[in-house]
Design an enzyme around this catalytic site. Structure first.
Site, PDB file in Angstrom:
ATOM      1  N   ASP A 143       0.834  -1.019   0.112  1.00  0.00           N
ATOM      2  CA  ASP A 143       0.014   0.106  -0.040  1.00  0.00           C
ATOM      3  C   ASP A 143       0.893   1.256  -0.184  1.00  0.00           C
ATOM      4  OD1 ASP A 143      -2.308  -1.288   0.016  1.00  0.00           O
ATOM      5  OD2 ASP A 143      -2.778  -1.196   2.196  1.00  0.00           O
TER       6      ASP A 143
ATOM      7  N   ARG B 233      -1.060  -0.665  -8.870  1.00  0.00           N
ATOM      8  CA  ARG B 233      -2.304  -0.202  -8.628  1.00  0.00           C
ATOM      9  C   ARG B 233      -2.377   1.237  -8.689  1.00  0.00           C
ATOM     10  NH1 ARG B 233      -3.572  -1.191  -2.505  1.00  0.00           N
ATOM     11  NH2 ARG B 233      -3.966  -3.356  -3.151  1.00  0.00           N
TER      12      ARG B 233
ATOM     13  N   ARG C 160     -12.377   6.422   4.851  1.00  0.00           N
ATOM     14  CA  ARG C 160     -13.515   5.994   3.757  1.00  0.00           C
ATOM     15  C   ARG C 160     -14.738   7.210   4.160  1.00  0.00           C
ATOM     16  NH1 ARG C 160      -9.872   3.281   3.056  1.00  0.00           N
ATOM     17  NH2 ARG C 160      -9.577   5.019   1.575  1.00  0.00           N
TER      18      ARG C 160
HETATM   19  C1  LIG Z   1      -8.596  -1.337  -3.915  1.00  0.00           C
HETATM   20  C2  LIG Z   1      -8.065  -0.227  -3.589  1.00  0.00           C
HETATM   21  C3  LIG Z   1      -6.795   0.155  -2.647  1.00  0.00           C
HETATM   22  C4  LIG Z   1      -6.599   1.282  -2.367  1.00  0.00           C
HETATM   23  N1  LIG Z   1      -5.095   1.520  -2.002  1.00  0.00           N
HETATM   24  C5  LIG Z   1      -4.884   2.646  -1.433  1.00  0.00           C
HETATM   25  C6  LIG Z   1      -3.651   3.014  -1.092  1.00  0.00           C
HETATM   26  O1  LIG Z   1      -2.653   2.300  -0.875  1.00  0.00           O
HETATM   27  N2  LIG Z   1      -3.323   4.334  -0.709  1.00  0.00           N
HETATM   28  C7  LIG Z   1      -4.050   5.266  -0.855  1.00  0.00           C
HETATM   29  O2  LIG Z   1      -3.854   6.653  -0.537  1.00  0.00           O
HETATM   30  N3  LIG Z   1      -5.418   5.050  -1.242  1.00  0.00           N
HETATM   31  C8  LIG Z   1      -5.560   3.728  -1.660  1.00  0.00           C
HETATM   32  N4  LIG Z   1      -6.982   3.685  -1.844  1.00  0.00           N
HETATM   33  C9  LIG Z   1      -8.173   4.696  -1.809  1.00  0.00           C
HETATM   34  C10 LIG Z   1      -8.053   5.701  -2.898  1.00  0.00           C
HETATM   35  O3  LIG Z   1      -6.859   6.584  -3.003  1.00  0.00           O
HETATM   36  C11 LIG Z   1      -9.222   6.630  -2.777  1.00  0.00           C
HETATM   37  O4  LIG Z   1      -9.295   7.333  -1.712  1.00  0.00           O
HETATM   38  C12 LIG Z   1     -10.361   5.824  -2.687  1.00  0.00           C
HETATM   39  O5  LIG Z   1     -10.589   4.879  -3.745  1.00  0.00           O
HETATM   40  C13 LIG Z   1     -11.700   6.738  -3.422  1.00  0.00           C
HETATM   41  O6  LIG Z   1     -11.455   7.312  -4.667  1.00  0.00           O
HETATM   42  P1  LIG Z   1     -12.339   6.790  -5.704  1.00  0.00           P
HETATM   43  O7  LIG Z   1     -11.259   6.615  -6.997  1.00  0.00           O
HETATM   44  O8  LIG Z   1     -13.252   5.793  -5.689  1.00  0.00           O
HETATM   45  O9  LIG Z   1     -12.989   8.134  -6.233  1.00  0.00           O
HETATM   46  P2  LIG Z   1     -14.233   9.173  -5.539  1.00  0.00           P
HETATM   47  O10 LIG Z   1     -14.200  10.322  -6.386  1.00  0.00           O
HETATM   48  O11 LIG Z   1     -13.751   9.339  -4.083  1.00  0.00           O
HETATM   49  O12 LIG Z   1     -15.564   8.231  -5.556  1.00  0.00           O
HETATM   50  C14 LIG Z   1     -16.230   8.175  -6.735  1.00  0.00           C
HETATM   51  C15 LIG Z   1     -17.521   7.550  -6.351  1.00  0.00           C
HETATM   52  O13 LIG Z   1     -17.300   6.279  -5.739  1.00  0.00           O
HETATM   53  C16 LIG Z   1     -18.300   6.214  -4.611  1.00  0.00           C
HETATM   54  N5  LIG Z   1     -17.423   6.020  -3.503  1.00  0.00           N
HETATM   55  C17 LIG Z   1     -16.141   6.463  -3.243  1.00  0.00           C
HETATM   56  N6  LIG Z   1     -15.727   6.310  -2.058  1.00  0.00           N
HETATM   57  C18 LIG Z   1     -16.991   5.826  -1.309  1.00  0.00           C
HETATM   58  C19 LIG Z   1     -17.412   5.593   0.161  1.00  0.00           C
HETATM   59  N7  LIG Z   1     -16.378   5.617   0.826  1.00  0.00           N
HETATM   60  N8  LIG Z   1     -18.349   5.301   0.408  1.00  0.00           N
HETATM   61  C20 LIG Z   1     -19.471   5.014  -0.395  1.00  0.00           C
HETATM   62  N9  LIG Z   1     -19.146   5.255  -1.981  1.00  0.00           N
HETATM   63  C21 LIG Z   1     -18.046   5.747  -2.314  1.00  0.00           C
HETATM   64  C22 LIG Z   1     -19.220   7.213  -4.766  1.00  0.00           C
HETATM   65  O14 LIG Z   1     -20.270   6.906  -5.654  1.00  0.00           O
HETATM   66  C23 LIG Z   1     -18.191   8.471  -5.375  1.00  0.00           C
HETATM   67  O15 LIG Z   1     -19.269   9.198  -6.345  1.00  0.00           O
HETATM   68  C24 LIG Z   1      -7.509   2.497  -2.390  1.00  0.00           C
HETATM   69  C25 LIG Z   1      -8.620   2.227  -3.068  1.00  0.00           C
HETATM   70  C26 LIG Z   1      -8.837   1.118  -3.696  1.00  0.00           C
HETATM   71  C27 LIG Z   1     -10.159   0.949  -4.447  1.00  0.00           C
END
Ligand SMILES: Cc1cc2nc3c(=O)[nH]c(=O)nc-3n(C[C@H](O)[C@H](O)[C@H](O)COP(=O)(O)OP(=O)(O)OC[C@H]3O[C@@H](n4cnc5c(N)ncnc54)[C@H](O)[C@@H]3O)c2cc1C
Length: 334
Positions: A160, A210, A315
């Protein structure tokens, strides 16, 4: 001792109300307040004892024990998904804690292998939980031991990515691990200005990357601040990875970015064995199933363990609607 709604909590709850109802500026402010709260032990105490906490936590976290992790993995694999498991915990401050985290991963990998859940399930590891903050060599040694166990169980490890002060150290450790375990995965965060260049470095044959937006509070000097700039950066990085020779792992719930990912997969003729979508446990499960139905590889990131506070707050920062629900729970405690 009764829990007081003291300064940081009041700010958090007040910001929740404004951020959920307000416009872009209010939402940005809300995100920074929650991310600041994710570092506050006062707010942590309050959140841990709030009445609705269990339900909110249960939505995003598989459970406290290894058996919960295995149960969630079995269910997801039965639904045609791949899994990456994260034992929750970060900012470890003693070698004993770091070694205990390593031992939990060793146990988990043994059990996953014995239950024939590999290679569908792999593990995600935070180097800060393995000692990175106080002893980089210890973090490397622990990560290496986890890679050895993953290899023996027939699966892989992804490191991560945490806040930007750890990026260089994490990529250095990744490069060392990849000498013996070339399939060890990296995470790159589109909000960092450096990431497009890191993508070019890592888009090489055999390299698993990723791509996510990024979940920490970062200064303007190193990170794009607006959602639009972050999304544009994500698309540039996605193009680099999908047109390169590595194995891209598109980690996002964002419908527009998923559609762009599907488009680039067609354009670059990448089938389900040449890239994957990744999403978090409990977030957009119907979309995860839709993508599985379309024939894509979808991996769900499954966190488990009792150190859920920092993870949960990140989250909540991503989605004000979740915070409004939680804010009402905090106020009702008073
Ligand atoms: C598999 C995975 C591994 C990750 N690993 C890391 C890491 O190592 N380091 C790091 O900094 N970040 C990590 N993240 C988190 C990532 O950086 C984002 O903060 C997170 O994924 C939200 O961004 P998004 O691309 O979904 O877009 P967003 O703009 O946040 O969300 C887009 C849409 O997705 C839905 N959604 C998003 N979040 C939520 C929620 N919490 N509850 C309900 N609906 C939601 C909503 O419909 C929203 O409109 C990871 C995410 C994933 C999926």
């Amino acid at each position: 001792m009764p829990v007081r709604l003291d300064a940081p909590c009041v700010t958090l709850v007040a910001a929740a109300g404004r951020g959920v109802r307000g416009g872009r500026y209010a939402r940005l402010m809300l995100r920074s307040v929650i991310l600041a709260a994710s570092r506050s032990s006062q707010v942590e105490r309050l959140v841990a004892t709030a009445p609705f906490t269990r339900d909110v936590v249960r939505r995003f976290v598989a459970g406290a024990g290894t058996d919960d992790a295995l149960r969630a993995t079995r269910e997801l694999v039965a639904d045609g998904q791949a899994v990456t498991l994260d034992h929750l915990g970060e900012d470890t401050v003693t070698p004993e804690q770091a070694n205990a985290t390593r031992d939990e991963y060793l146990k988990l990998l043994r059990l996953l292998g014995a239950a024939s859940l590999t290679p569908a399930a792999e593990v995600s590891v935070k180097l800060s939980a393995l000692g990175q903050m106080f002893d980089e060599q210890l973090a490397y040694d622990n990560a290496r031991a986890i890679c050895v166990a993953a290899d023996a169980a027939g699966t892989t490890v992804t490191l991560d990515m945490e806040d930007h002060t750890t990026t260089d150290s994490t990529l250095d450790i990744l490069a060392r691990l990849r000498k013996d375990f070339p399939s060890t995965g990296a995470v790159l965060q589109a909000y960092l200005r450096r990431t497009e260049s890191d993508c070019r470095e890592l888009a090489a044959a055999g390299s698993r990357v990723r791509l996510c937006k990024g979940a920490y509070k970062e200064p303007e000097s190193v990170a794009y601040q607006s959602a639009r700039e972050v999304d544009k950066s994500y698309v540039r990085c996605l193009n680099v990875l999908m047109s390169g020779d590595g194995y891209p792992m598109l980690a996002t719930h964002d419908p527009r970015l998923i559609a762009i990912g599907e488009d680039r997969a067609r354009w670059f003729d990448r089938g389900p064995d040449r890239f994957e979508f990744q999403m978090l446990y409990g977030i957009r499960p119907e979309e995860q199933q839709r993508l599985v139905g379309e024939g894509y590889t979808v991996r769900t990131y499954v966190p488990y363990g009792d150190q859920w506070y920092g993870y949960l707050m990140r989250r909540l920062a991503e989605r004000p609607a979740n915070l409004a629900f939680f804010g009402r729970a905090l106020i009702s405690k008073k």
